[in-house]
Write a protein that holds these residues in place. Structure first.
Motif: not given
Length: 191
Positions: A4, A52, A75
């Motif tokens: 991610e 997350s 993010n």
């Protein structure tokens, strides 16, 4: 490997070699809901990327009131910049609002990356500029807006936070009482 995070860096324009270099030095960590990353009085020793979950930076006043300076959702990056840069005890704590997965870099490692990866340095400078602009806007709103205007700005800026945060945290972020926030929300429902 941190898929991610690597996708995030690629979208930010970093070359594949730079992405791997930055990712390889990251240390993954999981935080439980309400677990602290560090407390006021400790030194902030890591740059943190939220893969997350949701973190918050806060201070507890002498009277026991919580003041939330910022939220860091997935993010995004977070740290106490003064404590991290100067390696002095922090005046704030950073903790998880909900279960969170984070990536951490020790200061010496991230400083080395900034020196060795020009793309990362340019990217970091852009993040710093955006944070300065956001902080100035937040200060101006805090100083001059009514509680209703503060709440309206909050829901416009962070619409998905309403479902993720308890009202007491939203009130602590806005610098208003829970009673005032409840009154504002009730008035909106009656419109």
């Amino acid at each position: 490997m941190h898929p991610e995070f690597e996708t995030y860096l690629r979208r930010s324009g970093l070359a594949e070699e730079a992405v791997r270099r930055v990712s390889d030095l990251a240390v993954a960590r999981k935080l439980r809901r309400n677990e602290l990353l560090f407390s006021a009085g400790e030194i902030c020793r890591h740059k943190v990327f939220v893969v997350s979950g949701l973190l918050h930076t806060f201070n507890i006043s002498a009277g026991g009131n919580q003041h939330i300076l910022q939220f860091a959702p997935e993010n995004s990056w977070t740290l106490d910049v003064e404590s991290y840069d100067r390696q002095i005890p922090s005046q704030v704590s950073i903790g998880a609002v909900e279960p969170s997965e984070i990536l951490c870099w020790q200061k010496k490692d991230f400083d080395m990356l900034l020196a060795e990866v020009p793309q990362l340095k340019k990217f970091a400078e852009g993040l710093i500029a955006r944070n300065i602009h956001y902080s100035r806007k937040r200060i101006l709103i805090s100083l001059s807006a009514t509680p209703e205007e503060k709440y309206e700005d909050f829901i416009q800026t962070f619409p998905d936070y309403l479902a993720r945060l308890p009202l007491r945290m939203i009130a602590a972020y806005l610098g208003i009482s829970i009673k005032t926030l409840t009154r504002i929300r009730h008035a909106q429902l009656l419109r």
